[in-house]
Design an enzyme around this catalytic site. Structure first.
Site, PDB file in Angstrom:
ATOM      1  N   TRP A  60      84.927 -76.381   5.148  1.00 46.43           N
ATOM      2  CA  TRP A  60      85.188 -74.935   5.194  1.00 46.43           C
ATOM      3  C   TRP A  60      86.279 -74.581   6.205  1.00 46.43           C
ATOM      4  O   TRP A  60      86.725 -73.437   6.260  1.00 46.43           O
ATOM      5  CB  TRP A  60      83.908 -74.186   5.554  1.00 46.43           C
ATOM      6  CG  TRP A  60      82.857 -74.219   4.482  1.00 46.43           C
ATOM      7  CD1 TRP A  60      82.461 -75.291   3.735  1.00 46.43           C
ATOM      8  CD2 TRP A  60      82.044 -73.127   4.045  1.00 46.43           C
ATOM      9  NE1 TRP A  60      81.465 -74.937   2.863  1.00 46.43           N
ATOM     10  CE2 TRP A  60      81.184 -73.619   3.033  1.00 46.43           C
ATOM     11  CE3 TRP A  60      81.949 -71.785   4.419  1.00 46.43           C
ATOM     12  CZ2 TRP A  60      80.251 -72.818   2.386  1.00 46.43           C
ATOM     13  CZ3 TRP A  60      81.012 -70.981   3.775  1.00 46.43           C
ATOM     14  CH2 TRP A  60      80.178 -71.496   2.766  1.00 46.43           C
ATOM     15  N   GLU A 131      98.184 -70.750  16.316  1.00 50.48           N
ATOM     16  CA  GLU A 131      97.020 -69.884  16.186  1.00 50.48           C
ATOM     17  C   GLU A 131      96.765 -69.183  17.514  1.00 50.48           C
ATOM     18  O   GLU A 131      97.387 -69.501  18.536  1.00 50.48           O
ATOM     19  CB  GLU A 131      95.787 -70.693  15.747  1.00 50.48           C
ATOM     20  CG  GLU A 131      95.926 -71.276  14.349  1.00 50.48           C
ATOM     21  CD  GLU A 131      94.702 -72.053  13.907  1.00 50.48           C
ATOM     22  OE1 GLU A 131      93.922 -72.462  14.778  1.00 50.48           O
ATOM     23  OE2 GLU A 131      94.541 -72.254  12.697  1.00 50.48           O
ATOM     24  N   HIS A 263      83.813 -65.306  14.461  1.00 50.74           N
ATOM     25  CA  HIS A 263      85.169 -65.258  13.921  1.00 50.74           C
ATOM     26  C   HIS A 263      85.481 -63.808  13.580  1.00 50.74           C
ATOM     27  O   HIS A 263      84.677 -63.116  12.947  1.00 50.74           O
ATOM     28  CB  HIS A 263      85.294 -66.133  12.675  1.00 50.74           C
ATOM     29  CG  HIS A 263      86.716 -66.428  12.322  1.00 50.74           C
ATOM     30  ND1 HIS A 263      87.544 -65.484  11.756  1.00 50.74           N
ATOM     31  CD2 HIS A 263      87.454 -67.544  12.470  1.00 50.74           C
ATOM     32  CE1 HIS A 263      88.737 -66.016  11.571  1.00 50.74           C
ATOM     33  NE2 HIS A 263      88.717 -67.270  11.995  1.00 50.74           N
ATOM     34  N   ARG A 309      89.738 -65.362  20.119  1.00 50.12           N
ATOM     35  CA  ARG A 309      88.827 -64.808  19.119  1.00 50.12           C
ATOM     36  C   ARG A 309      87.793 -63.850  19.697  1.00 50.12           C
ATOM     37  O   ARG A 309      87.419 -62.874  19.041  1.00 50.12           O
ATOM     38  CB  ARG A 309      88.107 -65.950  18.394  1.00 50.12           C
ATOM     39  CG  ARG A 309      89.021 -66.731  17.474  1.00 50.12           C
ATOM     40  CD  ARG A 309      88.300 -67.924  16.878  1.00 50.12           C
ATOM     41  NE  ARG A 309      89.145 -68.619  15.928  1.00 50.12           N
ATOM     42  CZ  ARG A 309      88.808 -69.735  15.307  1.00 50.12           C
ATOM     43  NH1 ARG A 309      87.640 -70.289  15.553  1.00 50.12           N
ATOM     44  NH2 ARG A 309      89.634 -70.312  14.446  1.00 50.12           N
ATOM     45  N   HIS A 370      80.493 -67.868  13.815  1.00 47.31           N
ATOM     46  CA  HIS A 370      81.422 -68.882  13.317  1.00 47.31           C
ATOM     47  C   HIS A 370      81.254 -70.249  13.971  1.00 47.31           C
ATOM     48  O   HIS A 370      81.201 -71.259  13.272  1.00 47.31           O
ATOM     49  CB  HIS A 370      82.850 -68.393  13.535  1.00 47.31           C
ATOM     50  CG  HIS A 370      83.903 -69.334  13.045  1.00 47.31           C
ATOM     51  ND1 HIS A 370      83.971 -69.736  11.728  1.00 47.31           N
ATOM     52  CD2 HIS A 370      84.932 -69.948  13.680  1.00 47.31           C
ATOM     53  CE1 HIS A 370      85.012 -70.549  11.565  1.00 47.31           C
ATOM     54  NE2 HIS A 370      85.600 -70.715  12.734  1.00 47.31           N
ATOM     55  N   GLU A 394      80.220 -80.346  16.619  1.00 47.87           N
ATOM     56  CA  GLU A 394      79.737 -79.019  17.011  1.00 47.87           C
ATOM     57  C   GLU A 394      78.310 -79.048  17.539  1.00 47.87           C
ATOM     58  O   GLU A 394      77.888 -78.123  18.238  1.00 47.87           O
ATOM     59  CB  GLU A 394      79.834 -78.068  15.812  1.00 47.87           C
ATOM     60  CG  GLU A 394      79.616 -76.614  16.162  1.00 47.87           C
ATOM     61  CD  GLU A 394      79.797 -75.674  14.978  1.00 47.87           C
ATOM     62  OE1 GLU A 394      79.522 -74.472  15.128  1.00 47.87           O
ATOM     63  OE2 GLU A 394      80.214 -76.144  13.889  1.00 47.87           O
ATOM     64  N   ARG A 405      85.817 -71.249  22.373  1.00 44.17           N
ATOM     65  CA  ARG A 405      86.591 -72.356  21.804  1.00 44.17           C
ATOM     66  C   ARG A 405      88.015 -71.924  21.477  1.00 44.17           C
ATOM     67  O   ARG A 405      88.241 -70.898  20.841  1.00 44.17           O
ATOM     68  CB  ARG A 405      85.919 -72.858  20.529  1.00 44.17           C
ATOM     69  CG  ARG A 405      86.698 -73.930  19.788  1.00 44.17           C
ATOM     70  CD  ARG A 405      85.944 -74.376  18.559  1.00 44.17           C
ATOM     71  NE  ARG A 405      85.892 -73.342  17.547  1.00 44.17           N
ATOM     72  CZ  ARG A 405      86.673 -73.298  16.469  1.00 44.17           C
ATOM     73  NH1 ARG A 405      87.592 -74.237  16.274  1.00 44.17           N
ATOM     74  NH2 ARG A 405      86.536 -72.340  15.584  1.00 44.17           N
ATOM     75  N   SER A 410      88.211 -77.880  17.543  1.00 49.02           N
ATOM     76  CA  SER A 410      86.944 -78.449  17.082  1.00 49.02           C
ATOM     77  C   SER A 410      87.150 -79.690  16.221  1.00 49.02           C
ATOM     78  O   SER A 410      86.468 -80.699  16.398  1.00 49.02           O
ATOM     79  CB  SER A 410      86.144 -77.398  16.315  1.00 49.02           C
ATOM     80  OG  SER A 410      86.930 -76.808  15.301  1.00 49.02           O
ATOM     81  N   LEU A 411      88.074 -79.634  15.256  1.00 50.05           N
ATOM     82  CA  LEU A 411      88.327 -80.818  14.431  1.00 50.05           C
ATOM     83  C   LEU A 411      88.851 -81.968  15.289  1.00 50.05           C
ATOM     84  O   LEU A 411      88.516 -83.138  15.053  1.00 50.05           O
ATOM     85  CB  LEU A 411      89.320 -80.495  13.314  1.00 50.05           C
ATOM     86  CG  LEU A 411      88.856 -79.496  12.246  1.00 50.05           C
ATOM     87  CD1 LEU A 411      89.929 -79.339  11.173  1.00 50.05           C
ATOM     88  CD2 LEU A 411      87.532 -79.919  11.621  1.00 50.05           C
TER      89      LEU A 411
END
Length: 560
Positions: A60, A131, A263, A309, A370, A394, A405, A410-411
């Site tokens: 996702w 981002e 999010h 965020r 999120h 996570e 974060r 995260s990835l």
């Protein structure tokens, strides 16, 4: 905890081989698959996925993965951005360790065939985007479906590997620890001191309803976050905090659970309640607007739509409450149809199927739970407090994310720490495994009214949304904790009396995680990062992570 461990004590035993058994990985997302692929050349691996293999949260993830690759970038810059986003609670050693390995992580994925968006002039031939919270373009991506592209590639590699046993629709119930080897155990055996080692997991084969004993040389928890504890979330149905809850029940410390990232932009549509509108769309210039077309982010932060965020989510929440709105607009129409189709094809197609042409219409969006910035306390090799137990992704608290974060970290954390975790496991000499107790359900029966589970699930998610959301108060948190305790009693009694199902196990895990979130939030007497309290609006000059320990028998303990 409940009396289930007494009802399910063990007279029959199962044995494992003297080699110590395979490594059991709970979860089939990026963290779990990275660990499995790195282990499989030398160790047999079992990977458990409680739903279909393609339903992991990784698939996702739209935005991308951080890579310090460009000439205009540096490890120091990435660490600074991570620390700024984390609002003073980022562990610098952790952030630097992961940033230094970001380029290698991207190369590892490229070598395995991940089709990142190309740019012949870019570093490694990749197109890098930017981002919120990042000083420069450093996000490698595969259009607007990066997680899906990564997950599909690694999943195919895992399917083809002869040493990896992928078990679809298998769900871990609980960890098997030293206390399970003691006959006649009672409630007192749940003390952390008695859970001195992890020997495997009890796992439910969902299709046949049987719970099996899986001995393991090591267990790796890679189950993702707790987004489904909230009414509105961008997470898939798998995000029920299973690994966090299991580790907590086994006596491991849990950290920073009050920091739940909302999010800012989840699609507001009755047919698509969990569709995420990637932050990269704002990174490329999309604007947030009120329903009358007024842009509002510049009034909340000088970085406007590129603010972290937590700031953007609070700003949207403020404007929605101020004006009585159900949603706001995310307007990308000025970016042009060709640009949007090229860079955001998934979002363009999904919205168009729902009657929203994002090249000509603004997108209705609302904040949604999120990312879980806290989790099981681990070191940089994924080791938990319990020997034989590891956690990655996570599910963990490593110190990387702090109070918030940074986008696309995260990835990266999944790949880097999946690799270090596997390396640590491979260093261990396999131990001979003692006979492990079989699951005993002789004193339970099939549930008579499953509606109880559905009702408690809905009540838990609604109270968490209303009382433990983006803006909090002490009174709301206390109300939430009171009701959670009552729900916990009901769920524990139900669990003790009836055979387990996936829905029951997920509800049991969610209520444990909900209690951890609320207790952690109550212990933080300030506003910082993702935790905003009307009763404590100031940010303290010095603060520490919230580390919750069952052994200490008090709400929290602070790490030095």
């Amino acid at each position: 905890m409940n009396a289930t461990s007494v009802a399910r004590t063990h007279d029959s035993l199962t044995s494992s081989s003297g080699s110590g058994g395979p490594v059991v990985i709970v979860g089939a997302g990026l963290a779990g698959l990275t660990t499995a692929l790195e282990l499989a050349a030398q160790r047999p691996v079992i990977v458990l996925a409680k739903r279909n293999l393609g339903e992991a949260a990784t698939a996702w993830a739209q935005g991308g993965i951080v890579g310090v690759l460009g000439d205009d970038d540096s490890v120091d810059s990435h660490v600074r951005d991570t620390q700024d986003a984390g609002a003073g609670l980022v562990d610098e050693q952790t952030a630097r360790f992961i940033a230094e390995r970001s380029a290698q992580a991207i190369e590892w994925l490229v070598q395995r065939g991940v089709p990142f968006s190309p740019d012949p002039a870019g570093p490694l031939g990749l197109h890098l985007t930017r981002e919120g919270g990042h000083a420069v373009r450093r996000i490698a991506h595969a259009a607007d479906a990066t997680g899906l592209a990564i997950h599909q590639v690694l999943l195919e590699l895992a399917r083809a590997h002869p040493n990896i046993d992928l078990r679809e629709r298998w769900m871990a119930v609980d960890l098997i620890t030293t206390r399970h080897l003691q006959r006649g155990e009672g409630h007192a055996a749940r003390r952390r001191d008695d859970s001195s080692r992890c020997y495997g997991v009890y796992a439910l084969d969902i299709d046949n309803g049987r719970v099996e004993t899986l001995p393991a040389a090591a267990v790796v928890l890679a189950t993702g976050g707790v987004g489904k504890v909230y009414r509105y979330t961008s997470n898939p149905d798998t995000a029920t905090g299973d690994g966090i809850a299991m580790a907590w029940r086994a006596g491991c410390r849990v950290g920073n659970m009050e920091f739940i990232q909302f999010h800012p932009t989840c699609l507001y549509h009755p047919q698509e309640r969990s569709f995420l509108i990637t932050e990269a769309l704002r990174g490329e210039g999309a604007h947030l607007k009120l329903l009358d077309g007024t842009r509002f982010m510049p009034q909340h932060d000088e970085r406007a739509e590129l603010a972290p965020r937590d700031i953007v989510a609070r700003a949207i929440d403020f404007e929605m409450k101020k004006h009585g709105l159900d949603h706001v607009w995310l307007d990308a129409t000025h970016l042009g149809e060709s640009f949007l189709k090229e860079h955001f094809p998934t979002i363009h197609a999904r919205c168009l199927a729902l009657g929203i042409d994002i090249a000509r219409q603004p997108i209705p969006v609302v904040p949604a739970a999120h990312y879980t910035c806290g989790g099981v306390v681990t070191d940089l090799d994924g080791r938990c407090d319990l020997p034989g137990l590891f956690a990655v992704g996570e599910t963990t608290y490593t110190g990387l994310h702090g109070a918030n974060r940074l986008a696309s970290n995260s990835l990266l954390e999944c790949v880097v720490l999946g690799q270090t975790c596997s390396a640590r496991i491979l260093e261990q000499v396999p131990e001979s495994m003692p006979p492990l107790p079989a699951w005993d359900e002789s004193q339970v029966e099939d549930a008579d009214e499953a509606v109880v589970i559905a009702h408690n699930w809905d009540e838990l998610r609604l109270l968490m949304w209303n009382y433990v959301g983006i803006v909090r108060t002490t009174k709301r948190l206390e109300r939430a904790l009171h009701r959670i305790k009552l729900l916990k009693d009901e769920i524990d009694a139900y669990y003790a009396a009836f055979r387990v199902t996936r829905d029951l196990l997920e509800l049991r895990n969610l209520v444990d995680c909900a209690e951890l979130i609320v207790r952690s939030a109550l212990s933080r007497h300030e506003s910082r990062g993702l935790h905003y309290s009307r009763d404590f609006p100031r940010t303290l000059p010095v603060s520490f992570p919230t580390i919750v320990s069952r052994k200490l028998k008090k709400r929290d303990a602070w790490l030095p």
